[in-house]
Scaffold this active site. Sequence first.
Site, mmCIF file in Angstrom:
data_model
loop_
_atom_site.group_PDB
_atom_site.id
_atom_site.type_symbol
_atom_site.label_atom_id
_atom_site.label_comp_id
_atom_site.label_asym_id
_atom_site.label_seq_id
_atom_site.Cartn_x
_atom_site.Cartn_y
_atom_site.Cartn_z
ATOM 1 N N ASP A 1 0.611 -0.812 -0.044
ATOM 2 C CA ASP A 1 -0.162 0.047 0.421
ATOM 3 C C ASP A 1 1.050 1.336 -0.083
ATOM 4 O OD1 ASP A 1 -1.814 1.620 0.776
ATOM 5 O OD2 ASP A 1 -2.115 1.572 2.492
ATOM 6 N N THR B 1 0.710 4.585 0.208
ATOM 7 C CA THR B 1 0.258 5.885 0.345
ATOM 8 C C THR B 1 0.348 5.449 2.053
ATOM 9 O OG1 THR B 1 -1.730 6.479 -0.823
ATOM 10 C CG2 THR B 1 -0.922 7.464 1.528
ATOM 11 N N GLU C 1 -6.819 18.067 -0.644
ATOM 12 C CA GLU C 1 -7.032 19.317 -0.404
ATOM 13 C C GLU C 1 -6.486 20.237 0.049
ATOM 14 O OE1 GLU C 1 -11.185 18.836 1.406
ATOM 15 O OE2 GLU C 1 -11.934 18.827 -0.884
ATOM 16 N N ARG D 1 -1.550 11.566 -8.564
ATOM 17 C CA ARG D 1 -3.072 11.373 -7.625
ATOM 18 C C ARG D 1 -3.516 12.385 -8.253
ATOM 19 N NH1 ARG D 1 -2.625 8.722 -2.500
ATOM 20 N NH2 ARG D 1 -5.102 10.038 -1.951
#
Length: 359
Positions: A115, A117, A191, A291
């Site tokens: 994984d 991240t 974000e 991403r």
Amino acid sequence: FPFPFPFPFPFPFPFPFPAFLLMLKGGVWYLQVDVEGTGAYGAKMFLTYFALLSYCVPVSLVVIWEVLRLCQARFIRWDTEMMVQDEETKKWKHMEVQNSTLVNELSRIGYIFSDKTGTLTENKMVFDKCSVDGTIYKAKELKDVMLGNAKSKKKERKAVENFLFHMALNHSTVPVEKDGEVTFRGPSPDEEAIVIAAKDSGITFLGKKGDNLEVSVLDKHVNVELLHLLEFSPDRRRSSVVVRFPDGSIRLFTKGADEVMLKLLSKESSKSQLREETEKQMNSFSDIGLRTLLLGTRDIPDKEYQPWKKKYHAASVSIKDRERLMTEAMNELETDLELQGCTAVEDKLQEDVPETIEF
């Protein structure tokens, strides 16, 4: 004849061996011994012994294992083909073995699945580049376009400004002042990276005051009325914001995963060359581990907004099937989008991850 046991017996007198055999032959339930089937009993006990002790390891074997692992770790440390050069000192250093318990498993590794991240990465998102109207811009180039320093046309500058304005509005972050500088905190590091990139390019989200969102566009304050914030969810895989500009126009900004956003584009955007070009660029960003998010927008006429507002409000106060009704209302509004472009955020790898995987 009496045959006393060679060890102390709990009884005060010697226990005769023939009497012991007679007792077994008569059957003593708590001894669980079958005298008549001695061979079968012996075979059963022999196999039971191995079954019970099959999971037991001698202490000496454990010690030998540990010594061998330490020796293997030392050989790995001495291996000149596994040396790396320090970027700062330019000196070669040997491989460091942090855990000897996994040394014997290294030869069995053929593929590595992980994984990414938070495991191989620092979980620190950094805005790397973006595509606006089919043109790729690096993070540092956006500010030059906004200031007019780059060789860009007025139409191109307007497209970049609208793109950055979308980045500065459509999010759930909150501005926080730290050490005299404004940074942002929110539920998603993606974000945060996008809003920080908009700030560095000249469009800064200053915060929410009442029902208004305050934005600084090249040090010029602009207030827009926040009508609705359609938050991100794992099922929707997108987020939207509906705002009213000072001139009274209403606009929808939507960003999300490409699989979802491409289906929400208008017919003109779906068949345009811009979509094909943006998809190619987005795929190239993904190939290098970035991403990506697609951004779209559209104007909402007031005659369309007012009936939708009533429907959305009725869904939000509904007691039965509230989530389903709200989702249906949001899906009704998030259609016929005009494609703006896509963002590419880098989740930086930890130090020496590529070199470690190559070894």
